[in-house]
Structures are given as C-alpha cells and as structure tokens.
Design a protein around this motif. Structure first.
Motif, PDB file in Angstrom:
ATOM      1  N   SER A   1      30.720  30.954 -29.855  1.00 49.51           N
ATOM      2  CA  SER A   1      31.047  29.760 -29.077  1.00 49.51           C
ATOM      3  C   SER A   1      32.469  29.831 -28.548  1.00 49.51           C
ATOM      4  N   SER A   2      32.705  29.189 -27.432  1.00 45.08           N
ATOM      5  CA  SER A   2      34.047  29.144 -26.842  1.00 45.08           C
ATOM      6  C   SER A   2      35.045  28.572 -27.841  1.00 45.08           C
ATOM      7  N   GLY A   3      36.184  29.264 -28.003  1.00 46.35           N
ATOM      8  CA  GLY A   3      37.223  28.825 -28.927  1.00 46.35           C
ATOM      9  C   GLY A   3      37.095  29.375 -30.324  1.00 46.35           C
ATOM     10  N   GLU A   4      35.957  30.002 -30.641  1.00 49.38           N
ATOM     11  CA  GLU A   4      35.749  30.539 -31.987  1.00 49.38           C
ATOM     12  C   GLU A   4      36.559  31.822 -32.177  1.00 49.38           C
ATOM     13  N   PHE A   5      37.173  31.975 -33.332  1.00 51.23           N
ATOM     14  CA  PHE A   5      37.911  33.190 -33.655  1.00 51.23           C
ATOM     15  C   PHE A   5      36.930  34.276 -34.073  1.00 51.23           C
ATOM     16  N   THR A   6      37.162  35.486 -33.555  1.00 57.51           N
ATOM     17  CA  THR A   6      36.359  36.620 -34.006  1.00 57.51           C
ATOM     18  C   THR A   6      37.093  37.397 -35.081  1.00 57.51           C
ATOM     19  N   PHE A   7      38.389  37.608 -34.903  1.00 60.01           N
ATOM     20  CA  PHE A   7      39.225  38.238 -35.918  1.00 60.01           C
ATOM     21  C   PHE A   7      40.511  37.427 -36.023  1.00 60.01           C
ATOM     22  N   THR A   8      40.940  37.135 -37.221  1.00 66.44           N
ATOM     23  CA  THR A   8      42.186  36.417 -37.408  1.00 66.44           C
ATOM     24  C   THR A   8      43.119  37.259 -38.255  1.00 66.44           C
ATOM     25  N   LYS A   9      44.317  36.764 -38.468  1.00 62.17           N
ATOM     26  CA  LYS A   9      45.324  37.524 -39.211  1.00 62.17           C
ATOM     27  C   LYS A   9      44.953  37.685 -40.685  1.00 62.17           C
ATOM     28  N   THR A  10      43.938  36.977 -41.161  1.00 66.25           N
ATOM     29  CA  THR A  10      43.532  37.118 -42.561  1.00 66.25           C
ATOM     30  C   THR A  10      42.243  37.919 -42.707  1.00 66.25           C
ATOM     31  N   GLU A  11      41.748  38.483 -41.601  1.00 66.84           N
ATOM     32  CA  GLU A  11      40.493  39.238 -41.641  1.00 66.84           C
ATOM     33  C   GLU A  11      40.719  40.651 -41.123  1.00 66.84           C
ATOM     34  N   TYR A  12      39.806  41.545 -41.431  1.00 66.57           N
ATOM     35  CA  TYR A  12      39.821  42.867 -40.832  1.00 66.57           C
ATOM     36  C   TYR A  12      38.393  43.242 -40.441  1.00 66.57           C
ATOM     37  N   GLN A  13      38.296  44.217 -39.582  1.00 69.13           N
ATOM     38  CA  GLN A  13      36.985  44.547 -39.031  1.00 69.13           C
ATOM     39  C   GLN A  13      36.118  45.308 -40.025  1.00 69.13           C
ATOM     40  N   SER A  14      34.865  44.961 -40.042  1.00 71.87           N
ATOM     41  CA  SER A  14      33.888  45.702 -40.837  1.00 71.87           C
ATOM     42  C   SER A  14      32.845  46.349 -39.937  1.00 71.87           C
ATOM     43  N   ALA A  15      33.005  46.186 -38.619  1.00 71.41           N
ATOM     44  CA  ALA A  15      32.030  46.736 -37.678  1.00 71.41           C
ATOM     45  C   ALA A  15      32.695  46.996 -36.333  1.00 71.41           C
ATOM     46  N   LEU A  16      32.156  47.952 -35.601  1.00 73.63           N
ATOM     47  CA  LEU A  16      32.543  48.117 -34.204  1.00 73.63           C
ATOM     48  C   LEU A  16      31.981  46.928 -33.435  1.00 73.63           C
ATOM     49  N   THR A  17      32.833  46.269 -32.680  1.00 73.90           N
ATOM     50  CA  THR A  17      32.422  45.054 -31.971  1.00 73.90           C
ATOM     51  C   THR A  17      32.541  45.263 -30.473  1.00 73.90           C
ATOM     52  N   ILE A  18      31.472  44.950 -29.762  1.00 77.63           N
ATOM     53  CA  ILE A  18      31.412  45.110 -28.314  1.00 77.63           C
ATOM     54  C   ILE A  18      31.184  43.738 -27.681  1.00 77.63           C
ATOM     55  N   LEU A  19      32.080  43.355 -26.786  1.00 80.04           N
ATOM     56  CA  LEU A  19      31.883  42.122 -26.029  1.00 80.04           C
ATOM     57  C   LEU A  19      30.864  42.415 -24.923  1.00 80.04           C
ATOM     58  N   TYR A  20      29.685  41.823 -25.041  1.00 78.80           N
ATOM     59  CA  TYR A  20      28.595  42.078 -24.099  1.00 78.80           C
ATOM     60  C   TYR A  20      28.597  41.078 -22.944  1.00 78.80           C
ATOM     61  N   LYS A  21      28.845  39.813 -23.257  1.00 78.87           N
ATOM     62  CA  LYS A  21      28.922  38.772 -22.225  1.00 78.87           C
ATOM     63  C   LYS A  21      30.083  37.833 -22.566  1.00 78.87           C
ATOM     64  N   GLY A  22      30.727  37.285 -21.538  1.00 86.80           N
ATOM     65  CA  GLY A  22      31.801  36.331 -21.740  1.00 86.80           C
ATOM     66  C   GLY A  22      33.176  36.961 -21.647  1.00 86.80           C
ATOM     67  N   ASN A  23      34.169  36.309 -22.244  1.00 87.46           N
ATOM     68  CA  ASN A  23      35.525  36.853 -22.242  1.00 87.46           C
ATOM     69  C   ASN A  23      36.292  36.374 -23.460  1.00 87.46           C
ATOM     70  N   PHE A  24      37.166  37.247 -23.946  1.00 83.75           N
ATOM     71  CA  PHE A  24      38.004  36.984 -25.111  1.00 83.75           C
ATOM     72  C   PHE A  24      39.470  37.018 -24.691  1.00 83.75           C
ATOM     73  N   ALA A  25      40.328  36.487 -25.546  1.00 81.49           N
ATOM     74  CA  ALA A  25      41.777  36.633 -25.379  1.00 81.49           C
ATOM     75  C   ALA A  25      42.358  37.128 -26.691  1.00 81.49           C
ATOM     76  N   SER A  26      43.226  38.134 -26.605  1.00 77.97           N
ATOM     77  CA  SER A  26      43.960  38.578 -27.785  1.00 77.97           C
ATOM     78  C   SER A  26      45.387  38.096 -27.657  1.00 77.97           C
TER      79      SER A  26
END
Length: 231
Positions: free
Chosen positions: A38-63
């Motif tokens: 959903s819009s505004g939802e965090f995918t990765f935050t400063k307290t998390e780390y990746q456990s999977a390769l993540t591909i943005l298929y539709k939409g847009n993110f901001a880092s």
C-alpha cells in the motif's frame, strides 16, 4: 505463472544475460512470490534487513538517505520495474542493520506490487546460472558507480555552500569582495583539492552569480542566488 515471470524478468537486470530457457528453469527452482504494497508502507526500515531479492514490479518507491539525526540528505525515486537495494542483499545481518540505521528507509509512494525471491534460493541460483551471476555483479557495479557519482555531487554541493558563505562574509565594496589569500590557501582552508574549488568558482561564474576580476577580486552579481546556496 512461470511464463509471466519469465516475461517480467527477461529484460530486467540482473536477469538480462539469461535466455528464456534459463529463466524458466530459474523460476521453477526459486518460486518467486508476488504481493501488494500500500502507498506509504515501509518495505525496509533502519531496524530491518533483507531476507529476499525484491523486485518492484508495479508502482514506485522512494529511498530516503538519513543522517543519524533523522535529517533527509537525499531522496531517490525508484520506478517499476527495478530491483530494490540489491547491493545490500548479501551483507551480514548486523552490517545490514547498521546500513539502514545510518542511511536508508524505503517506502512505497503509490500502491505497488513487488516480487520476492528468498535469499537462500537466489544464492543457489547464482551458482547454478553463471549468466545470472554475471548480471547480478554487473548490476551491483552499476549501482556502486552511480553512488560514487552521487557522493561526488554531494561533496561539490558542500564546497559550494562553503564558498558562498565565505564570499558573503567578506567585507564588501559596491558588491565586490577581495579574497585575501591565494586560491590554493583557500582550498586548504576548505579541506578540498584546488581543482574542485576552481570548478565551483567557474560554475558560479557560468551561472551569472559572480564575476571574477583580477587580483582575486570577485563581483557578486546575484547576492540572492548566492544566499540560496546556503540552504
């Protein structure tokens, strides 16, 4: 569903060196997953780390690149299709957490769809498909190159701010100032290389903010623009 994933991955780094036959075998081996963000939802935050390769298929993110104080230093917008934070995938967990703590928060800027491939499955695939390994290394090399350029640009911006502040603080006579030291000494004062400082003065002159005269005299053509460089 495999055919859909093959079509999605075919022209997307790090898969663009793979044939469709290799991609089909890759999809069967790794079983990618799709989920909505959903819009505004965090995918990765400063307290998390990746456990999977993540591909943005539709939409847009901001880092958002954050300082320890929480101040945003830079914002990078990512549009689909794109691999998210690939260079951080194989950092040890404690170093990944440190990276996010110091640097990055990623969140959806619109309703989006992501594809994930679990890290253990992706790691096995890198060994099984040399063309995938080549593509993944090339992707990370490209990201490193872009990051280096961004750091250089940020450093140049800091030199601009130092230069603008210095010029504004010098005694002024009819909108002109005289730099009371050699440019080499000024560069040492700013802790920068002389060519970098020269490039900043040239940029300020080319954009009509200053005009360099003889004997280190500088005419301030646009004081308002010079002041804007401080912020």
């Amino acid at each position: 569903m495999s055919t859909d994933f093959v079509d999605i991955f075919f022209n997307l780094p790090p898969f663009h060196y793979m044939t469709k036959e290799e991609l089909s075998a890759f999809v069967q081996a790794t079983e990618p997953k799709i989920r909505s963000i959903s819009s505004g939802e965090f995918t990765f935050t400063k307290t998390e780390y990746q456990s999977a390769l993540t591909i943005l298929y539709k939409g847009n993110f901001a880092s958002e690149i954050l300082a320890p104080s929480g101040r945003t230093l830079s914002v990078n917008h990512v549009v689909a299709p794109s691999v998210i934070a690939a260079p951080l995938l194989f950092l040890p967990p404690q170093k990944q957490a440190a990276s996010y703590e110091a640097a990055m928060v990623i969140r959806a800027k619109s309703d989006s769809v992501i594809i994930t491939i679990e890290k253990p499955d992706f790691r096995k695939a890198l060994f099984a498909f040399p063309s995938l390994l080549d593509g993944f290394l090339a992707l990370n090399a490209q990201r490193f190159s872009l990051l280096s350029k961004k750091v250089q640009c940020q450093a140049m911006g800091e030199i601009k701010r130092k230069t603008a502040l210095y010029l504004l603080e010098l005694p002024r006579l009819r909108n002109s100032v005289i730099i009371p030291m050699k440019y080499t000494e000024l560069a040492d004062r700013f802790a920068v290389e002389r060519p970098s400082l020269s490039a900043v003065f040239k940029k300020l002159e080319d954009t009509g903010i200053i005009y360099r005269k003889k004997n280190r005299e500088i005419e301030l053509l646009n004081i308002q623009k010079l002041e804007e460089l401080l912020y």
